[in-house]
Motif scaffolding. Structure first.
Motif, PDB file in Angstrom:
ATOM      1  N   ALA A  54     -15.521  -1.140   4.909  1.00  0.00           N
ATOM      2  CA  ALA A  54     -14.327  -1.126   4.071  1.00  0.00           C
ATOM      3  C   ALA A  54     -14.477  -2.057   2.866  1.00  0.00           C
ATOM      4  O   ALA A  54     -14.019  -1.740   1.766  1.00  0.00           O
ATOM      5  N   LYS A  55     -15.141  -3.212   3.068  1.00  0.00           N
ATOM      6  CA  LYS A  55     -15.375  -4.117   1.936  1.00  0.00           C
ATOM      7  C   LYS A  55     -16.317  -3.476   0.923  1.00  0.00           C
ATOM      8  O   LYS A  55     -16.142  -3.644  -0.286  1.00  0.00           O
ATOM      9  N   TRP A  56     -17.321  -2.771   1.409  1.00  0.00           N
ATOM     10  CA  TRP A  56     -18.219  -2.048   0.506  1.00  0.00           C
ATOM     11  C   TRP A  56     -17.435  -1.038  -0.321  1.00  0.00           C
ATOM     12  O   TRP A  56     -17.617  -0.930  -1.539  1.00  0.00           O
ATOM     13  N   MET A  57     -16.522  -0.316   0.332  1.00  0.00           N
ATOM     14  CA  MET A  57     -15.685   0.646  -0.389  1.00  0.00           C
ATOM     15  C   MET A  57     -14.818  -0.053  -1.429  1.00  0.00           C
ATOM     16  O   MET A  57     -14.646   0.451  -2.552  1.00  0.00           O
ATOM     17  N   ALA A  58     -14.273  -1.209  -1.064  1.00  0.00           N
ATOM     18  CA  ALA A  58     -13.399  -1.942  -1.988  1.00  0.00           C
ATOM     19  C   ALA A  58     -14.161  -2.386  -3.231  1.00  0.00           C
ATOM     20  O   ALA A  58     -13.690  -2.211  -4.362  1.00  0.00           O
ATOM     21  N   ILE A  59     -15.338  -2.979  -3.027  1.00  0.00           N
ATOM     22  CA  ILE A  59     -16.140  -3.439  -4.172  1.00  0.00           C
ATOM     23  C   ILE A  59     -16.572  -2.259  -5.033  1.00  0.00           C
ATOM     24  O   ILE A  59     -16.516  -2.311  -6.270  1.00  0.00           O
ATOM     25  N   GLU A  60     -16.961  -1.186  -4.383  1.00  0.00           N
ATOM     26  CA  GLU A  60     -17.383   0.012  -5.112  1.00  0.00           C
ATOM     27  C   GLU A  60     -16.224   0.595  -5.931  1.00  0.00           C
ATOM     28  O   GLU A  60     -16.410   1.050  -7.064  1.00  0.00           O
ATOM     29  N   VAL A  70       0.838  -1.208   0.000  1.00  0.00           N
ATOM     30  CA  VAL A  70       0.000   0.000   0.000  1.00  0.00           C
ATOM     31  C   VAL A  70       0.869   1.253   0.000  1.00  0.00           C
ATOM     32  O   VAL A  70       0.563   2.236  -0.683  1.00  0.00           O
ATOM     33  N   ARG A  71       1.958   1.218   0.748  1.00  0.00           N
ATOM     34  CA  ARG A  71       2.861   2.365   0.822  1.00  0.00           C
ATOM     35  C   ARG A  71       3.422   2.723  -0.550  1.00  0.00           C
ATOM     36  O   ARG A  71       3.566   3.915  -0.901  1.00  0.00           O
ATOM     37  N   LEU A  72       3.733   1.722  -1.360  1.00  0.00           N
ATOM     38  CA  LEU A  72       4.354   1.957  -2.673  1.00  0.00           C
ATOM     39  C   LEU A  72       3.331   2.223  -3.776  1.00  0.00           C
ATOM     40  O   LEU A  72       3.716   2.548  -4.898  1.00  0.00           O
ATOM     41  N   ALA A  73       2.043   2.093  -3.474  1.00  0.00           N
ATOM     42  CA  ALA A  73       0.998   2.185  -4.499  1.00  0.00           C
ATOM     43  C   ALA A  73       1.065   3.453  -5.349  1.00  0.00           C
ATOM     44  O   ALA A  73       0.874   3.382  -6.574  1.00  0.00           O
ATOM     45  N   LEU A 116      -6.106  -9.956   3.646  1.00  0.00           N
ATOM     46  CA  LEU A 116      -4.873  -9.322   3.184  1.00  0.00           C
ATOM     47  C   LEU A 116      -4.860  -9.221   1.664  1.00  0.00           C
ATOM     48  O   LEU A 116      -4.403  -8.216   1.093  1.00  0.00           O
ATOM     49  N   ALA A 117      -5.367 -10.254   0.996  1.00  0.00           N
ATOM     50  CA  ALA A 117      -5.461 -10.213  -0.468  1.00  0.00           C
ATOM     51  C   ALA A 117      -6.402  -9.102  -0.917  1.00  0.00           C
ATOM     52  O   ALA A 117      -6.162  -8.445  -1.946  1.00  0.00           O
ATOM     53  N   LEU A 118      -7.463  -8.876  -0.159  1.00  0.00           N
ATOM     54  CA  LEU A 118      -8.388  -7.781  -0.483  1.00  0.00           C
ATOM     55  C   LEU A 118      -7.674  -6.440  -0.381  1.00  0.00           C
ATOM     56  O   LEU A 118      -7.870  -5.548  -1.227  1.00  0.00           O
ATOM     57  N   ILE A 119      -6.838  -6.287   0.649  1.00  0.00           N
ATOM     58  CA  ILE A 119      -6.060  -5.051   0.799  1.00  0.00           C
ATOM     59  C   ILE A 119      -5.117  -4.883  -0.390  1.00  0.00           C
ATOM     60  O   ILE A 119      -4.973  -3.779  -0.943  1.00  0.00           O
ATOM     61  N   ILE A 120      -4.480  -5.983  -0.810  1.00  0.00           N
ATOM     62  CA  ILE A 120      -3.579  -5.927  -1.968  1.00  0.00           C
ATOM     63  C   ILE A 120      -4.351  -5.575  -3.236  1.00  0.00           C
ATOM     64  O   ILE A 120      -3.878  -4.788  -4.075  1.00  0.00           O
ATOM     65  N   ALA A 121      -5.554  -6.132  -3.387  1.00  0.00           N
ATOM     66  CA  ALA A 121      -6.386  -5.790  -4.543  1.00  0.00           C
ATOM     67  C   ALA A 121      -6.695  -4.296  -4.555  1.00  0.00           C
ATOM     68  O   ALA A 121      -6.662  -3.651  -5.616  1.00  0.00           O
ATOM     69  N   CYS A 122      -6.975  -3.744  -3.383  1.00  0.00           N
ATOM     70  CA  CYS A 122      -7.249  -2.303  -3.292  1.00  0.00           C
ATOM     71  C   CYS A 122      -6.030  -1.488  -3.701  1.00  0.00           C
ATOM     72  O   CYS A 122      -6.151  -0.462  -4.391  1.00  0.00           O
ATOM     73  N   ALA A 123      -4.830  -1.938  -3.274  1.00  0.00           N
ATOM     74  CA  ALA A 123      -3.606  -1.249  -3.677  1.00  0.00           C
ATOM     75  C   ALA A 123      -3.444  -1.291  -5.195  1.00  0.00           C
ATOM     76  O   ALA A 123      -2.966  -0.326  -5.808  1.00  0.00           O
ATOM     77  N   GLY A 124      -3.838  -2.418  -5.813  1.00  0.00           N
ATOM     78  CA  GLY A 124      -3.744  -2.533  -7.266  1.00  0.00           C
ATOM     79  C   GLY A 124      -4.778  -1.692  -8.000  1.00  0.00           C
ATOM     80  O   GLY A 124      -4.490  -1.113  -9.042  1.00  0.00           O
ATOM     81  N   ILE A 167      -7.664   2.998  -1.971  1.00  0.00           N
ATOM     82  CA  ILE A 167      -6.651   3.170  -0.920  1.00  0.00           C
ATOM     83  C   ILE A 167      -7.324   3.462   0.413  1.00  0.00           C
ATOM     84  O   ILE A 167      -6.871   3.012   1.473  1.00  0.00           O
ATOM     85  N   THR A 168      -8.422   4.215   0.374  1.00  0.00           N
ATOM     86  CA  THR A 168      -9.205   4.436   1.597  1.00  0.00           C
ATOM     87  C   THR A 168      -9.672   3.105   2.171  1.00  0.00           C
ATOM     88  O   THR A 168      -9.535   2.839   3.371  1.00  0.00           O
ATOM     89  N   ALA A 169     -10.206   2.245   1.313  1.00  0.00           N
ATOM     90  CA  ALA A 169     -10.663   0.920   1.753  1.00  0.00           C
ATOM     91  C   ALA A 169      -9.511   0.107   2.323  1.00  0.00           C
ATOM     92  O   ALA A 169      -9.655  -0.562   3.354  1.00  0.00           O
ATOM     93  N   ALA A 170      -8.341   0.157   1.668  1.00  0.00           N
ATOM     94  CA  ALA A 170      -7.185  -0.619   2.115  1.00  0.00           C
ATOM     95  C   ALA A 170      -6.761  -0.221   3.522  1.00  0.00           C
ATOM     96  O   ALA A 170      -6.513  -1.084   4.384  1.00  0.00           O
TER      97      ALA A 170
END
Length: 639
Positions: free
Chosen positions: A440-446, A310-313, A358-366, A373-376
């Protein structure tokens, strides 16, 4: 003042750990642990209140970090030689040679790069490590006493255990505060060594085997990290994280060579975060005592991996590499959620759900938009609290009933009423609105609405997470309840459970303020815009609104009504289910009179659909697909 706070959060744990290693008086050790936990918590909150900073310690510390790098690498090399593990031997040898080249032939002007740099993301991580990690360490006081009594140890191993636990906290704080990437590499390797020692703490054959697997997989990530620094020094001419992030837009436009070290660093983060095909080291870590599992999953180790990604995103934003990271994260999120759905072992459910989140957080970074990034960042916060709580609950339950299987937790309320309620709170905060995890999951999917395949996988994965959390909560709520027995627990076990349960609810309650005060400034700094606005305590975006306080009011009213109605139920109104025969109770266990007049005990169980979700069915194919995506990510996104 700033020097004091950094000393308290980074260096103090190293010094305290050294004291704990040689200290044999148990009562003094308890006092030191509790005092250190208090100092870490207060220092992290003071640091958060103080805001962003850059700090350069005395040049002597650069030399100490360099020395520490080589000491850790030679310790790992000795482990590899002792275990005759060729992977560890050759990867560590490559790191030693690479570090010599980087430190003595490439980097000029040691001490000119500021060692520490913090923005709100770093400070959030320091609070997670210091508060949650400290509560886990305190929990370990009571837990390890009973754990060692169960193992009938002739000599206590607690000095070594708490040495690595406290050292872990200092290393993690140093990692998330590091600006000089050589310093980050040192702390990164510290966490690798600590995890190896803690996973193998009980020194059983299975513990040694899983510790060795964790070591070689993380040494692989450490090798990728070091060679990323070598290339980064050549391409960017600096190892200052702040400078590289400040030049993020320039790198994103230029692309090319900068994406190679970015891929290597992301790969290192994926191994540390136990992403497929490296998930087996984290599921194998379940053999360690529960405080170790809780620490690895919530506030250290795996969080270091996603923090780095996330830091390097901002640097790889808008590139093909970013798109492949989103695809990889979404796939692993869905796949490991399916694996979690096929488990009845409580710790394995938690392990696979950790890898999935953790994979969801990585998906958000991608996905790499302000909303993603807010969701992550919110996922990092809320997952750390609830997952630490659930691991500690499973540890307490296992010590009481002798099992970590969720099927054995039916009727648990009768034996452990307080812990059962706290566990239910932990489960509900992982899956229900208005708690932060669901928000946060709602934010990620959105945020994935522009990437159809990623969005579909995130939605399906979220559905599977509801399946296994609901099943667990249902088992805890199912009858027979019976009259609850008074529950006795050591204060050092009970207090962290109560505090974490309160945090899981209260931090979700103030989530709009957490977003406004901590998350939005980070997103605005690197993306020049924010995705959400807070209005009357609700989070609004162009796509919709997440209602927080009205849902909390409804939740409170529903809880009040449920409690009020439950108190009206009398014993006469509770009846056993009809079982198609003459019912009878033997030794307090319901059943019926079966063939030849034999008592048949009633048994109930959940469907786990192992033919679809079993590890033996899915793991091989998950690893194959994950490896394929990583190869495509390298050749299609970085090279």
């Amino acid at each position: 003042m700033l020097d004091t706070l950094v000393f308290a959060t980074v260096l103090l744990p190293f010094l305290v750990a050294a004291v704990l290693l040689v200290l044999r008086q148990q009562n003094v050790r308890k006092v030191i642990l509790v005092a250190t936990a208090g100092v870490l918590i207060l220092a992290s909150l003071a640091m958060l209140r103080g805001g962003a900073f850059i700090l350069s310690p005395a040049p002597l510390y650069d030399s100490l970090v360099t020395l520490g790098d080589f000491v850790i690498l030679f310790v790992v090399l000795c482990v590899g030689l002792k275990r005759r593990n060729q992977i560890i031997i050759w990867l560590t040898a490559a790191q030693i040679l690479g570090l010599i080249w980087l430190d003595f032939f490439m980097v000029e002007g040691h001490g000119t790069t500021p060692a520490f740099f913090a923005d709100d993301l770093s400070l959030i991580m320091v609070c997670i490590v210091s508060i949650i990690g400290s509560l886990i360490a305190v929990y370990g006081i009571g837990y390890m006493k009973e754990h060692e009594e169960h193992l009938h140890l002739a000599k206590s191993k607690q000095p070594r255990f708490f040495f690595y636990i406290v050292l872990f906290l200092g290393a993690m704080n140093g990692l998330v505060l590091a600006n000089n990437l050589l310093w980050m590499y040192f702390f990164w390797e510290c966490t690798t060594l600590c995890s190896f020692m803690l996973i193998g703490h009980d020194d059983t054959e299975i513990a040694r085997k899983n510790a060795e697997r964790a070591l070689w997989m993380n040494v692989l990530g450490g090798t990728a990290f070091l060679f990323a620094l070598i290339i980064l020094q050549k391409v960017a001419g600096t190892l200052s994280l702040a400078d590289i992030l400040a030049r993020g837009p320039e790198f994103a436009v230029a692309g090319g060579a900068i994406l190679i070290p970015m891929f290597l660093l992301v790969f290192a983060g994926m191994t540390k975060a136990a992403q497929a095909p490296f998930q087996s080291w984290l599921t194998g870590a379940m053999v360690a005592p529960t405080p170790v599992s809780a620490l690895l999953h919530s506030s250290t180790m795996v969080k270091a991996g996603v923090y780095l990604i996330v830091r390097l995103a901002p640097i790889y934003a808008g590139t093909y590499l970013s798109n492949f990271i989103a695809l990889f994260g979404a796939f692993v999120f869905l796949a490991t959620a399916a694996l979690a759905a096929g488990q009845s072992n409580g710790k394995k459910v938690l392990a696979y759900s950790t890898i999935s989140n953790l994979a969801l957080i990585i998906a958000c970074a991608g996905i790499n938009t302000p909303a993603a990034i807010t969701a992550a960042i919110l996922l990092i916060i809320f997952h750390a609290i609830s997952k630490a709580l659930l691991f500690l609950c499973v540890g307490a339950i296992e010590q009481k009933i002798g099992s970590r299987d969720i099927e054995d937790m039916r009727g648990l309320y009768a034996r452990m009423p307080r812990t059962t309620i706290i566990t239910i709170i932990g489960v509900l905060t992982m899956m229900l609105p208005p708690f932060g995890m669901l928000m946060a999951k709602w934010m990620a999917i959105e945020s994935a609405q522009g990437q159809f395949l990623v969005m579909i996988m995130l939605a399906l994965g979220s559905g599977l997470t509801v399946l296994f959390w609901c099943r667990w909560a249902g088992i805890l709520l199912i009858s027979p309840f019976g009259k609850p027995q008074p529950e006795t627990q050591a204060c050092s076990v009970r207090l962290p459970l109560v505090i974490l349960a309160a945090m899981a609810v209260l931090v979700s309650l103030v989530s709009p303020f957490v977003y406004n005060g901590l998350v939005a400034p980070v997103v605005a700094m690197y993306y020049k815009a924010t995705a959400y606005a807070v209005s009357y305590g609700n989070l609004e975006s162009a796509s919709g609104v997440f209602i927080v306080y009205p849902l909390f009011i409804l939740l409170g009213l529903g809880f009040y009504y449920a409690v009020r109605q439950s108190r009206k139920v009398t014993a006469a109104q509770v009846s056993a289910p009809y079982m198609c025969g003459e019912q009878e109770t033997v030794d307090g266990k319901p059943g019926f009179l079966g063939p030849l007049g034999q008592h048949v005990a009633a048994a109930s169980g959940s469907y786990y659909l192992e033919q679809f979700f079993g590890e033996a069915v899915l793991t091989k194919w998950i690893n194959v697909v994950a490896m394929a995506v990583l190869v495509i990510m390298l050749f299609g996104g970085a090279l």
